[in-house]
Motif scaffolding. Structure first.
Motif: not given
Length: 234
Positions: A112-124
């Motif tokens: 989150h500090k890098s400004g990037r959201k977790p990718l699609s695998e975050s749900e898994e």
């Protein structure tokens, strides 16, 4: 053994079990907060995870001291000695769960500090958390009830979770090679997946110690499939 020593021994064991349950509560809270940070970007949860760590350490030290004193002063029988030994091992495993939760929180914070959201695998990954949390709660309940039979359920869950975790880490690794622009986030997600997998292994280790306390059978290092077959058939 005199009634006085027996009474003190019972008190020592009750205190041990209470402290172990307190450690479970702290580690489960750390794990929940670390995943909330990762999933929902509630970055204040990172501080909450870190603040619980000293309390976890204090409880582990207290358990070690109580076990040492009980062994030295109370002359416990074989069953009570197993409880002391297993309690120290369980406390060590719970402390390792807390360490893994800190690593998950750190990875989520960096994403989150890098400004990037977790990718699609975050749900898994969140799904993996659900399975791991259930294993840890089952291990806690088994420890509280001294339920040796819980090992079969936890071992079966661990076998399935391990396969799913390996497949997820393999997919994330493949994406890491193919998507250089997202390498940082993917690397952090792989770290989270590995931490969750480690916590699942620790939950199984705790269940093995409960089984040892209850039945006197030390099944550490036994292959999981073999362990599951033997325990299920017992």
């Amino acid at each position: 053994m005199t009634p006085h020593i027996l009474k003190k021994l019972d008190s020592d064991i009750a205190s041990l079990r209470s402290r172990v349950q307190a450690m479970f509560a702290l580690a489960l809270q750390q794990l929940e907060d670390s995943v909330i940070l990762f999933e929902k970007c509630h970055r204040e949860k990172g501080l909450a995870v870190a603040e619980l760590e000293p309390r976890l350490h204090e409880l582990q030290f207290a358990i070690d001291r109580e076990c040492a004193n009980m062994i030295a002063l109370r002359q416990p029988n074989a069953g009570d000695l197993r409880i002391a030994i297993a309690s120290m091992r369980i406390a060590s495993a719970i402390e390792a769960v807390g360490n893994a939760a800190l690593e998950i929180a750190g990875a989520g914070e960096r994403i989150h500090k890098s400004g990037r959201k977790p990718l699609s695998e975050s749900e898994e990954l969140v799904g993996q958390y659900g399975a791991v949390q259930q294993m840890l709660v089952a291990a806690r309940d088994a420890c509280q009830k001294l339920d040796a039979g819980a090992l079969s359920v936890i071992a079966r869950t661990r076998l399935e979770q391990s396969r799913e975790s390996s497949a997820l880490i393999e997919r994330l690794g493949a994406r890491l090679e193919a998507e250089a622009g997202r390498a940082r986030v993917l690397a952090e997600e792989i770290e989270i997946a590995r931490c969750l997998n480690r916590i699942a292994a620790l939950a199984l280790a705790i269940a093995l110690q409960v089984h040892y306390m209850a039945r006197g059978e030390d099944r550490r290092h036994q292959p999981l499939e073999e362990l599951l077959d033997e325990v299920a058939g017992a």
